[in-house]
Design a protein around this motif. Sequence first.
Motif, PDB file in Angstrom:
ATOM      1  N   TRP A  11       0.862  -1.086  -0.039  1.00  0.00           N
ATOM      2  CA  TRP A  11       0.214   0.066  -0.033  1.00  0.00           C
ATOM      3  C   TRP A  11       0.873   1.277  -0.087  1.00  0.00           C
ATOM      4  O   TRP A  11       1.838   1.278   0.647  1.00  0.00           O
ATOM      5  N   TYR A  12       0.610   2.441  -0.795  1.00  0.00           N
ATOM      6  CA  TYR A  12       1.210   3.443  -0.833  1.00  0.00           C
ATOM      7  C   TYR A  12       0.529   4.607  -1.551  1.00  0.00           C
ATOM      8  O   TYR A  12      -0.707   4.413  -1.796  1.00  0.00           O
ATOM      9  N   ILE A  13       1.063   6.183  -1.321  1.00  0.00           N
ATOM     10  CA  ILE A  13       0.339   7.023  -1.594  1.00  0.00           C
ATOM     11  C   ILE A  13       0.941   7.415  -3.147  1.00  0.00           C
ATOM     12  O   ILE A  13       2.124   7.347  -3.156  1.00  0.00           O
ATOM     13  N   SER A  14       0.202   7.843  -3.779  1.00  0.00           N
ATOM     14  CA  SER A  14       0.365   7.946  -5.508  1.00  0.00           C
ATOM     15  C   SER A  14       1.718   8.997  -5.496  1.00  0.00           C
ATOM     16  O   SER A  14       2.609   8.720  -6.570  1.00  0.00           O
ATOM     17  N   SER A  15       1.825   9.684  -4.640  1.00  0.00           N
ATOM     18  CA  SER A  15       2.850  10.814  -4.919  1.00  0.00           C
ATOM     19  C   SER A  15       4.132  10.304  -4.515  1.00  0.00           C
ATOM     20  O   SER A  15       5.161  10.917  -4.475  1.00  0.00           O
ATOM     21  N   ASN A  16       4.208   9.239  -3.680  1.00  0.00           N
ATOM     22  CA  ASN A  16       5.436   8.611  -2.985  1.00  0.00           C
ATOM     23  C   ASN A  16       5.401   6.887  -3.388  1.00  0.00           C
ATOM     24  O   ASN A  16       5.343   6.260  -2.469  1.00  0.00           O
ATOM     25  N   PRO A  17       5.563   6.586  -4.668  1.00  0.00           N
ATOM     26  CA  PRO A  17       5.160   5.313  -5.021  1.00  0.00           C
ATOM     27  C   PRO A  17       6.395   4.366  -4.574  1.00  0.00           C
ATOM     28  O   PRO A  17       6.256   3.062  -4.309  1.00  0.00           O
ATOM     29  N   ASN A  18       7.565   4.919  -4.187  1.00  0.00           N
ATOM     30  CA  ASN A  18       8.499   4.207  -3.590  1.00  0.00           C
ATOM     31  C   ASN A  18       8.468   3.647  -2.238  1.00  0.00           C
ATOM     32  O   ASN A  18       9.154   2.706  -1.574  1.00  0.00           O
ATOM     33  N   ASN A  19       7.750   4.498  -1.426  1.00  0.00           N
ATOM     34  CA  ASN A  19       7.292   3.904  -0.083  1.00  0.00           C
ATOM     35  C   ASN A  19       6.176   2.963   0.199  1.00  0.00           C
ATOM     36  O   ASN A  19       5.152   3.362   0.405  1.00  0.00           O
TER      37      ASN A  19
END
Length: 435
Positions: A11-19
């Motif tokens: 699960w991740y936030i679209s603005s930070n796909p690496n996290n």
Amino acid sequence: MNESFEYKGYWYISSNPNNKIAGILNYQPNNSIRLELFDSFSKSENPIINFLERETIDIIWGITSDAKKISLINCFPSQGKQNLGCEFSLSFYNIQYCLVGIHIDNIDDKRFKSSKILMPLLTTWCYPGAIKKSIQFNKKNVGIKKINVSIDYEENDKPITSVILNDNTILEIKKNVDYNESHYSEKKILEQYTYFKINKKNEVSFKDFIHDIFEFENFISLATLTTVKASNIILIDESQYQMIKSNKIFHPIKLYYKSEEKINNNTSKNDYFLFNYSQINTDFPRIIQKWYSDNFNIIPIKKHLIKSISFTNTFDSLDFLIIVQALEGFHTRFRIQKQMILRQRLQSLIKEFNNIQFINKLKIDIQVVVDSRNYYSHFMNKSEKPKTLDGYELYLITKELRILLICCILNYCGFENEKIEQFLLDSNNRGILNK
């Protein structure tokens, strides 16, 4: 929406796909949509700070272990078991909406053009008649010789009715048949059902579909005198498809949300309904257009009515006040807007529907209603309002006022008093109607 599920994935936030964070999404029908993460979106290495710095997140994207795309909308941090001595933090979120099968950028993302909604009670309310049965008897009508069951697949999935709600929206009620058999099973399952579709000329957000779906749920709740909710909601994004033999097969996108109401999706007896489709089929287009009309003055009144017929194990003065407020608001907004006291408004509404024998027999004591409303709403001294009711007596007069409110809403939709009276007389729902 009636079956629970669990998805494991990242699960991740679209603005930070690496996290990307591992976690589990759990859905319990009519209860909760909950995400548990084995880390935090916060950048701090301190688990305590991560726990304290959690914030509401508009959209969380997910990729599940079976490669499904998921969008979680309106994600609110919540409490969960937390071991502050652990080297990593756990994060918990309560989710308002969940879309399975797509990633959307924001809640206003205009991606969807149609939806298919299943509502079990709809099949009873609008009988599909998709399966035909004929019985052939032996000579002299003694014993059954043959039973023929047939399905006309040319009629399958055709609209029972189609209504243009506005320049961008068409509502359809359709019938369908499912036939399931297994080569290794003796059971042959033949099932017919009714569902409805919302079609859009131009793409809209999922929120627009939710509004249209909720409005139809409320209409069927009024018609069946019970709380009704969709059991399966499928949205279509026409950019999400697969080509099979030159045909576009659109990928279904399932919508889940948390509902606060107690829901009755069981098939009820038809004679418990206020009315069914066959009783209003010729008037249905006009009635449903009126129900969907953009008149914001009626929205809170309809909500009060639907809430009043919702199943509950308890009753208190707030249930009484909701009905009185709705009646007072209806008269103010759709009859006389000038200053009038509650007594005058109730007298006017009762007079309007007095030629309905069902209403006339109720003999509503207006002074009792006024005293009770003033006592429970304004916390007045009970000795000053001697006709104030409580307990079972307050419950009984609330039922009477609810019937009056039902008449008001049906009148707003365009039903004449004669038709309203027929609905009330034909229904055997003793829980809602005083019979």
